[in-house]
Design a protein around this motif. Structure first.
Motif, PDB file in Angstrom:
ATOM      1  N   LYS A  82      47.417  -0.056  56.910  1.00  0.00           N
ATOM      2  CA  LYS A  82      48.402  -1.142  57.026  1.00  0.00           C
ATOM      3  C   LYS A  82      48.888  -1.595  55.659  1.00  0.00           C
ATOM      4  O   LYS A  82      50.081  -1.865  55.464  1.00  0.00           O
ATOM      5  N   ARG A  83      47.966  -1.676  54.711  1.00  0.00           N
ATOM      6  CA  ARG A  83      48.369  -2.101  53.371  1.00  0.00           C
ATOM      7  C   ARG A  83      49.290  -1.074  52.711  1.00  0.00           C
ATOM      8  O   ARG A  83      50.229  -1.427  52.000  1.00  0.00           O
ATOM      9  N   LEU A  84      49.018   0.208  52.947  1.00  0.00           N
ATOM     10  CA  LEU A  84      49.879   1.242  52.389  1.00  0.00           C
ATOM     11  C   LEU A  84      51.277   1.161  52.988  1.00  0.00           C
ATOM     12  O   LEU A  84      52.283   1.316  52.281  1.00  0.00           O
ATOM     13  N   LEU A  85      51.355   0.897  54.289  1.00  0.00           N
ATOM     14  CA  LEU A  85      52.664   0.759  54.930  1.00  0.00           C
ATOM     15  C   LEU A  85      53.405  -0.483  54.422  1.00  0.00           C
ATOM     16  O   LEU A  85      54.630  -0.474  54.302  1.00  0.00           O
ATOM     17  N   SER A  86      52.648  -1.539  54.138  1.00  0.00           N
ATOM     18  CA  SER A  86      53.290  -2.763  53.649  1.00  0.00           C
ATOM     19  C   SER A  86      53.877  -2.588  52.252  1.00  0.00           C
ATOM     20  O   SER A  86      54.701  -3.397  51.815  1.00  0.00           O
ATOM     21  N   MET A  87      53.468  -1.537  51.530  1.00  0.00           N
ATOM     22  CA  MET A  87      54.040  -1.274  50.208  1.00  0.00           C
ATOM     23  C   MET A  87      55.506  -0.825  50.304  1.00  0.00           C
ATOM     24  O   MET A  87      56.270  -1.019  49.355  1.00  0.00           O
ATOM     25  N   ILE A  88      55.876  -0.226  51.430  1.00  0.00           N
ATOM     26  CA  ILE A  88      57.220   0.352  51.546  1.00  0.00           C
ATOM     27  C   ILE A  88      58.305  -0.703  51.361  1.00  0.00           C
ATOM     28  O   ILE A  88      59.212  -0.523  50.543  1.00  0.00           O
ATOM     29  N   PRO A  89      58.282  -1.836  52.100  1.00  0.00           N
ATOM     30  CA  PRO A  89      59.332  -2.846  51.856  1.00  0.00           C
ATOM     31  C   PRO A  89      59.275  -3.458  50.464  1.00  0.00           C
ATOM     32  O   PRO A  89      60.311  -3.809  49.903  1.00  0.00           O
ATOM     33  N   VAL A  90      58.066  -3.568  49.899  1.00  0.00           N
ATOM     34  CA  VAL A  90      57.944  -4.109  48.539  1.00  0.00           C
ATOM     35  C   VAL A  90      58.639  -3.194  47.537  1.00  0.00           C
ATOM     36  O   VAL A  90      59.443  -3.630  46.709  1.00  0.00           O
ATOM     37  N   LEU A  91      58.335  -1.901  47.611  1.00  0.00           N
ATOM     38  CA  LEU A  91      58.937  -0.939  46.687  1.00  0.00           C
ATOM     39  C   LEU A  91      60.437  -0.823  46.934  1.00  0.00           C
ATOM     40  O   LEU A  91      61.222  -0.670  45.980  1.00  0.00           O
ATOM     41  N   PHE A  92      60.854  -0.907  48.192  1.00  0.00           N
ATOM     42  CA  PHE A  92      62.282  -0.862  48.503  1.00  0.00           C
ATOM     43  C   PHE A  92      63.007  -2.052  47.870  1.00  0.00           C
ATOM     44  O   PHE A  92      64.100  -1.903  47.300  1.00  0.00           O
ATOM     45  N   GLY A  93      62.390  -3.237  47.963  1.00  0.00           N
ATOM     46  CA  GLY A  93      62.997  -4.412  47.346  1.00  0.00           C
ATOM     47  C   GLY A  93      63.076  -4.292  45.839  1.00  0.00           C
ATOM     48  O   GLY A  93      64.094  -4.668  45.231  1.00  0.00           O
ATOM     49  N   VAL A  94      62.035  -3.753  45.219  1.00  0.00           N
ATOM     50  CA  VAL A  94      62.026  -3.569  43.764  1.00  0.00           C
ATOM     51  C   VAL A  94      63.126  -2.604  43.345  1.00  0.00           C
ATOM     52  O   VAL A  94      63.893  -2.855  42.401  1.00  0.00           O
ATOM     53  N   VAL A  95      63.230  -1.479  44.054  1.00  0.00           N
ATOM     54  CA  VAL A  95      64.239  -0.467  43.731  1.00  0.00           C
ATOM     55  C   VAL A  95      65.644  -1.047  43.860  1.00  0.00           C
ATOM     56  O   VAL A  95      66.501  -0.863  42.989  1.00  0.00           O
ATOM     57  N   THR A  96      65.881  -1.773  44.947  1.00  0.00           N
ATOM     58  CA  THR A  96      67.216  -2.338  45.188  1.00  0.00           C
ATOM     59  C   THR A  96      67.581  -3.358  44.124  1.00  0.00           C
ATOM     60  O   THR A  96      68.695  -3.342  43.583  1.00  0.00           O
ATOM     61  N   LEU A  97      66.650  -4.245  43.813  1.00  0.00           N
ATOM     62  CA  LEU A  97      66.920  -5.289  42.828  1.00  0.00           C
ATOM     63  C   LEU A  97      67.219  -4.690  41.457  1.00  0.00           C
ATOM     64  O   LEU A  97      68.204  -5.065  40.797  1.00  0.00           O
ATOM     65  N   PHE A 131      75.280  -3.890  37.461  1.00  0.00           N
ATOM     66  CA  PHE A 131      76.206  -5.014  37.284  1.00  0.00           C
ATOM     67  C   PHE A 131      76.092  -5.622  35.896  1.00  0.00           C
ATOM     68  O   PHE A 131      76.891  -6.491  35.532  1.00  0.00           O
ATOM     69  N   ALA A 132      75.103  -5.192  35.130  1.00  0.00           N
ATOM     70  CA  ALA A 132      74.970  -5.687  33.761  1.00  0.00           C
ATOM     71  C   ALA A 132      76.037  -5.059  32.870  1.00  0.00           C
ATOM     72  O   ALA A 132      76.496  -3.937  33.120  1.00  0.00           O
ATOM     73  N   PRO A 133      76.493  -5.771  31.835  1.00  0.00           N
ATOM     74  CA  PRO A 133      77.519  -5.208  30.946  1.00  0.00           C
ATOM     75  C   PRO A 133      76.980  -4.020  30.157  1.00  0.00           C
ATOM     76  O   PRO A 133      75.786  -3.928  29.876  1.00  0.00           O
ATOM     77  N   GLY A 134      77.887  -3.126  29.785  1.00  0.00           N
ATOM     78  CA  GLY A 134      77.494  -1.958  29.009  1.00  0.00           C
ATOM     79  C   GLY A 134      77.968  -0.672  29.661  1.00  0.00           C
ATOM     80  O   GLY A 134      78.259  -0.645  30.867  1.00  0.00           O
ATOM     81  N   ASP A 135      78.055   0.386  28.887  1.00  0.00           N
ATOM     82  CA  ASP A 135      78.553   1.666  29.367  1.00  0.00           C
ATOM     83  C   ASP A 135      77.577   2.764  28.943  1.00  0.00           C
ATOM     84  O   ASP A 135      77.490   3.101  27.760  1.00  0.00           O
ATOM     85  N   PRO A 136      76.831   3.346  29.895  1.00  0.00           N
ATOM     86  CA  PRO A 136      75.911   4.418  29.530  1.00  0.00           C
ATOM     87  C   PRO A 136      76.604   5.618  28.891  1.00  0.00           C
ATOM     88  O   PRO A 136      76.035   6.276  28.018  1.00  0.00           O
ATOM     89  N   ASN A 180      81.419   7.227  38.313  1.00  0.00           N
ATOM     90  CA  ASN A 180      82.738   6.913  38.871  1.00  0.00           C
ATOM     91  C   ASN A 180      82.709   6.733  40.377  1.00  0.00           C
ATOM     92  O   ASN A 180      83.683   6.268  40.967  1.00  0.00           O
ATOM     93  N   ASP A 181      81.602   7.113  41.020  1.00  0.00           N
ATOM     94  CA  ASP A 181      81.481   6.933  42.468  1.00  0.00           C
ATOM     95  C   ASP A 181      81.306   5.459  42.800  1.00  0.00           C
ATOM     96  O   ASP A 181      80.839   4.671  41.961  1.00  0.00           O
ATOM     97  N   PRO A 182      81.682   5.051  44.015  1.00  0.00           N
ATOM     98  CA  PRO A 182      81.441   3.653  44.430  1.00  0.00           C
ATOM     99  C   PRO A 182      79.964   3.301  44.303  1.00  0.00           C
ATOM    100  O   PRO A 182      79.085   4.155  44.446  1.00  0.00           O
ATOM    101  N   ILE A 183      79.699   2.029  44.069  1.00  0.00           N
ATOM    102  CA  ILE A 183      78.343   1.581  43.803  1.00  0.00           C
ATOM    103  C   ILE A 183      77.400   1.870  44.968  1.00  0.00           C
ATOM    104  O   ILE A 183      76.245   2.262  44.776  1.00  0.00           O
ATOM    105  N   LEU A 184      77.899   1.751  46.212  1.00  0.00           N
ATOM    106  CA  LEU A 184      77.063   2.027  47.373  1.00  0.00           C
ATOM    107  C   LEU A 184      76.750   3.512  47.502  1.00  0.00           C
ATOM    108  O   LEU A 184      75.662   3.890  47.961  1.00  0.00           O
TER     109      LEU A 184
END
Length: 318
Positions: free
Chosen positions: A7-22, A29-34, A58-62
């Motif tokens: 159960k704890r391993l499964l609960s990591m999935i939404p945590v890691l998903f939130g970290v990746v998304t954030l 969205f931060a200023p700068g050009d790679p 150049n692709d859309p952000i989504l």
């Protein structure tokens, strides 16, 4: 216990998903050009457009976000903009250094913090207790980078005892480990003292003394064993915090670890490296928390009883 770990391993999935998304959207969205970082200030606009196209910027952000999630699911962290190497390989190459720089301060914290906290508790309000608390308060209040600079100034530039930078052998590990561990030792000392004071005032401690038990056995067998849960919690949390503290320390002592690598990636707008590094550290932090929860069960039988045979069992309160 196995069901609980699952159960704890499964609960990591939404945590890691939130970290990746954030992290993904904060970087994009931060200023700068790679592309500008890769090609340099002298690059023409045509070169920048072509570079952005090659990098997929150049692709859309989504679309970029969906592509990134797909790669992560398949275990691909992308390719570094600057080196052209897979990010996963770059991280694994540097992570052992960062992990060593995390483990050493934890050992220092345990070896110094727990005995000091016990002494402060059993010698409450004595000069030893007051001295330990002053040092602990200093350690908690002082920023990591300030501690590192003072240690470098004293032991490297003035006394010439330890090298000021690098990570090439045990003598190089001393100052970085003390830099990270100083605040952790202070925090663990205060927590051990507080937990021990709460336990040694319990009735069963007075009963043990009345039965003629030696003071050492009372402290180490009865008191410390029952005070370990909050102490282990602090150690586990600090293990994760040390990963962040290691980044600052790596930069300060020029250590070729994951933290220094990510700082350079942030300055260079190297999106795949930052995203992959943060995700890897978040996953490591989740595993550390899971390990601490498992250790709870071995320290406190009541916790293990709750998950006996894969089912929660209500423990009757005394």
């Amino acid at each position: 216990m196995g069901k609980y770990i699952g159960k704890r391993l499964l609960s990591m999935i939404p945590v890691l998903f939130g970290v990746v998304t954030l992290v993904f959207f904060m970087l994009h969205f931060a200023p700068g050009d790679p592309a500008r970082t890769v090609l340099g200030e002298s690059a023409t606009e045509a070169d920048l457009v072509q570079q952005r196209e090659e990098m997929g910027l150049n692709d859309p952000i989504l679309v970029q976000y969906g592509r990134f999630l797909t790669e992560i699911v398949h275990g691909d962290f992308g390719t570094s903009y600057l080196t052209g190497r897979p990010v996963g390989d770059e991280i694994l190459q540097r992570f052992p250094t960062t992990m060593l720089l995390t483990i050493l301060p934890i050992l220092v914290m345990i070896i110094i913090g727990i005995p000091t906290g016990i002494i402060s508790a059993i010698k409450q309000y004595s000069w030893m207790d007051k001295t330990c608390m002053v040092i602990a308060l200093t350690g908690i209040s002082m920023p990591t980078f300030c501690t590192g600079m003072l240690l470098t100034l004293a032991f490297s530039l003035n006394l010439h005892i330890f090298p000021p930078s690098g990570f090439y052998g045990p003598i190089y590990w001393v100052l970085p480990s003390i830099t990270i561990g100083f605040g952790a030792v202070a925090l663990l000392t205060r927590m051990t003292r507080s937990s021990m004071l709460e336990v040694i005032r319990q009735d069963y401690i007075r009963t043990a003394r009345a039965k003629g038990q030696t003071e050492n056995k009372i402290i180490m067998h009865h008191a410390l064993k029952n005070a370990l849960i909050p102490i282990i919690t602090v150690i586990g949390l600090q293990a994760g915090v040390q990963l962040g503290g290691a980044m600052v320390t790596e930069s300060l002592f020029a250590i070729p670890g994951l933290g220094n690598f990510m700082l350079e990636a942030i300055k260079g707008r190297n999106y795949p490296v930052v995203q992959g590094g943060v995700l890897f550290i978040a996953f490591t932090f989740c595993i550390l928390n899971l390990l601490i929860d498992v250790i709870y069960a071995f320290v406190d039988p009541r916790i293990k009883a709750q998950y006996k045979a894969g089912k929660k069992v209500k423990v009757k309160k005394q």
